[in-house]
Write an enzyme that holds these catalytic residues in place. Structure first.
Site, PDB file in Angstrom:
ATOM      1  N   GLU A 120      10.004   3.873  28.050  1.00  0.00           N
ATOM      2  CA  GLU A 120      10.726   5.050  28.002  1.00  0.00           C
ATOM      3  C   GLU A 120      10.069   5.940  27.075  1.00  0.00           C
ATOM      4  O   GLU A 120       9.242   5.816  26.117  1.00  0.00           O
ATOM      5  CB  GLU A 120      12.094   5.028  27.109  1.00  0.00           C
ATOM      6  CG  GLU A 120      12.871   3.857  28.074  1.00  0.00           C
ATOM      7  CD  GLU A 120      14.324   3.395  27.164  1.00  0.00           C
ATOM      8  OE1 GLU A 120      14.462   3.735  25.860  1.00  0.00           O
ATOM      9  OE2 GLU A 120      15.207   2.887  27.949  1.00  0.00           O
ATOM     10  N   CYS A 133       8.333  12.402  22.563  1.00  0.00           N
ATOM     11  CA  CYS A 133       8.272  10.917  21.974  1.00  0.00           C
ATOM     12  C   CYS A 133       7.594  10.031  22.818  1.00  0.00           C
ATOM     13  O   CYS A 133       8.220   9.579  23.958  1.00  0.00           O
ATOM     14  CB  CYS A 133       9.429  10.536  21.376  1.00  0.00           C
ATOM     15  SG  CYS A 133       9.573   8.940  20.538  1.00  0.00           S
ATOM     16  N   CYS A 361      15.768   7.364  17.381  1.00  0.00           N
ATOM     17  CA  CYS A 361      14.688   6.692  16.684  1.00  0.00           C
ATOM     18  C   CYS A 361      15.262   5.185  16.857  1.00  0.00           C
ATOM     19  O   CYS A 361      16.393   4.846  16.191  1.00  0.00           O
ATOM     20  CB  CYS A 361      14.718   6.918  15.181  1.00  0.00           C
ATOM     21  SG  CYS A 361      13.954   8.536  15.189  1.00  0.00           S
TER      22      CYS A 361
HETATM   23  N1  SAH Z   1       6.127   1.178  15.395  1.00  0.00           N
HETATM   24  C1  SAH Z   1       6.018   2.666  14.878  1.00  0.00           C
HETATM   25  C2  SAH Z   1       6.375   3.748  15.996  1.00  0.00           C
HETATM   26  C3  SAH Z   1       7.761   3.638  16.185  1.00  0.00           C
HETATM   27  S1  SAH Z   1       8.548   5.018  15.496  1.00  0.00           S
HETATM   28  C4  SAH Z   1       6.760   2.603  13.753  1.00  0.00           C
HETATM   29  O1  SAH Z   1       7.448   1.699  13.395  1.00  0.00           O
HETATM   30  O2  SAH Z   1       6.453   3.560  12.972  1.00  0.00           O
HETATM   31  C5  SAH Z   1      10.100   4.371  15.350  1.00  0.00           C
HETATM   32  C6  SAH Z   1      10.848   4.701  13.991  1.00  0.00           C
HETATM   33  O3  SAH Z   1      12.233   4.583  14.316  1.00  0.00           O
HETATM   34  C7  SAH Z   1      10.167   4.336  12.765  1.00  0.00           C
HETATM   35  O4  SAH Z   1      10.017   5.218  11.595  1.00  0.00           O
HETATM   36  C8  SAH Z   1      11.611   3.198  12.463  1.00  0.00           C
HETATM   37  O5  SAH Z   1      11.618   2.828  11.156  1.00  0.00           O
HETATM   38  C9  SAH Z   1      12.598   3.808  12.921  1.00  0.00           C
HETATM   39  N2  SAH Z   1      13.651   2.855  13.365  1.00  0.00           N
HETATM   40  C10 SAH Z   1      13.628   1.863  14.166  1.00  0.00           C
HETATM   41  N3  SAH Z   1      14.716   1.467  14.413  1.00  0.00           N
HETATM   42  C11 SAH Z   1      15.628   2.271  14.060  1.00  0.00           C
HETATM   43  C12 SAH Z   1      17.059   2.333  14.280  1.00  0.00           C
HETATM   44  N4  SAH Z   1      17.908   1.433  14.599  1.00  0.00           N
HETATM   45  N5  SAH Z   1      17.651   3.343  13.639  1.00  0.00           N
HETATM   46  C13 SAH Z   1      17.157   4.540  13.088  1.00  0.00           C
HETATM   47  N6  SAH Z   1      15.579   4.328  12.784  1.00  0.00           N
HETATM   48  C14 SAH Z   1      15.086   3.563  13.383  1.00  0.00           C
END
Ligand code: SAH
Ligand code: SF4
Length: 388
Positions: A120, A133, A361
């Site tokens: 996605e 993104c 996110c």
């Molecule tokens: N793997 C990398 C890139 C993905 S970014 C990383 O973890 O940084 C995805 C972002 O969304 C990250 O900052 C993560 O902490 C956040 N995230 C993951 N699951 C989430 C959720 N259920 N709700 C809100 N933020 C979330």
């Protein structure tokens, strides 16, 4: 003339990026996907065939600036050369399987990356900005407890063409005059677990003779693969770190990577990045009800982060069908943010976008049988969101 793995640039022979390697192995019996090559690699492969250096630039301009994929239309190349090129390269981008629109204007694209797998990419409009993104992997082995993507083990590291292809597919449908202003590697997967393809993609996206996307408008987000953070520094992209815990105990409980690379190591790397680039580090902090959302946690977060020039992005937890956590109340979120600001931090609450289509996110997981396309309307409203 047939391209062979042995005749290709070194990157494809190093074995670090097994995904690219597999693709090139396949290519050795057919042709190379043009979209997998940086300009430098294209130059290397063409000069290896006895062609002038500027030929690679001409090809890049045709493909990335004029959108021409047919060698026959490249009028400043000789006919013989065009026929040769056809035997070496092909053009292959991920196909768009589905495009889903949120009520708030966010668009999620589901893209076919082969072997029956999809990823996605999300386009998020906000005022004058349009952020794209990008995903780097299908699934993610880092298995952060709160993340929907992390509920699926890694099944594919994306190739350069599949990452750059997300950009090309997302932008081809944009109305005239609209353009992507920011790129964030915050989609599915851990970018630093697929470093070769991610950093080559950044080279392709920012190439002056190609797409020309500004490096400073690209952010690579990592959960903390500390030894690879210097690659972000070298690339010229911005660094974001998913912190999510203000001490090792909380962070290790929700992000297993913290046991391997604890907070002190992570902060040493962040300090070096900020020192060498002069840029702030963005700390992402997912607020999980009852886990990391108290005023005490806010104070600890401030003390922890103040040694690095930074900004803090607070992300209220976004629910998903396999969630074991809850989103704190609006009141808790603002109390947390206000405490950080009172102490002098640069903190903001990230506006939740695309939550109704599972595009926010941590909600991306691509298609698998039990993955709903939209959040049921009543659940969305119950969570305090307008459906207007
Ligand atoms: N793997 C990398 C890139 C993905 S970014 C990383 O973890 O940084 C995805 C972002 O969304 C990250 O900052 C993560 O902490 C956040 N995230 C993951 N699951 C989430 C959720 N259920 N709700 C809100 N933020 C979330
Ligand atoms: Fe992987 Fe990032 Fe999700 Fe953690 S938050 S599981 S590193 S995608």
């Amino acid at each position: 003339m047939q391209a062979t793995a042995a005749g290709l640039p070194g990157r494809f022979r190093c074995g670090i990026n097994c995904c690219n390697l597999r693709q090139i192995e396949r290519a050795s019996v057919s042709t190379v996907n043009f979209y997998d090559l940086t300009l430098e690699q294209l130059r290397e492969s063409l000069t290896g065939l006895g062609k002038e250096k500027f030929r690679a630039q001409q090809l890049y301009q045709w493909v990335y600036q004029k959108g021409i994929e047919n060698f026959g239309e490249m009028s400043n190349l000789s006919k013989v050369f065009r026929l040769e090129l056809e035997k070496i390269f092909h053009f292959n981008l991920p196909g768009v399987v589905e495009r889903v629109e949120s009520r708030d204007g966010t668009t999620k694209l589901l893209l076919d990356v082969g072997d029956g797998q999809t990823v996605e990419a999300v386009l998020i409009p906000a005022d004058e900005r349009l952020t794209l993104c990008l995903s780097s992997e299908v699934g993610c082995n880092l298995a952060c407890k709160f993340c929907y993507t992390g509920k699926r083990l890694l099944s594919k590291r994306l190739s350069v063409s599949q990452i750059v292809g997300q950009f090309l597919r997302a932008t081809e449908g944009l109305p005239a005059g609209k353009r992507v202003t920011n790129i964030v590697f915050m989609g599915m997967g851990e970018p630093l677990d697929n470093p070769e393809a991610v950093f080559s993609s950044i080279q392709v996206l920012t190439e002056a003779l190609g797409i020309k996307f500004p490096k400073k408008k690209i952010t690579v987000s990592t959960s903390g693969l500390v030894p690879l953070i210097p690659l972000v520094t070298e690339s010229g992209a911005r660094l974001a770190v998913s912190l999510n815990g203000s001490n090792d105990e909380v962070r290790s409980a929700i992000m297993p990577i913290n046991k391997k690379h604890p907070i002190q190591q992570l902060f040493d790397a962040c300090r070096s990045h900020a020192r060498e680039t002069g840029n702030r580090v963005t700390f992402e902090y997912v607020l999980l009800k009852g886990v990391n959302d108290s005023v005490e946690h806010a104070r600890e977060l401030y003390r922890l982060t103040r040694s690095v020039p930074n900004k803090i992005n607070l992300i209220p937890f976004n629910e998903h069908p396999e969630a074991d956590f809850f989103r704190p109340s609006q009141q808790t979120v603002f109390r947390f943010k206000n405490e950080l600001i009172r102490l002098g931090a640069h903190a903001l609450v990230r506006k939740t976008m695309g939550r109704d289509i599972y595009a926010a996110c941590g909600q991306l997981t691509s298609k698998f049988p039990e993955h709903p396309q939209r959040m049921p309307r009543d659940e969305f409203e119950k969570a305090g969101y307008s459906t207007a």
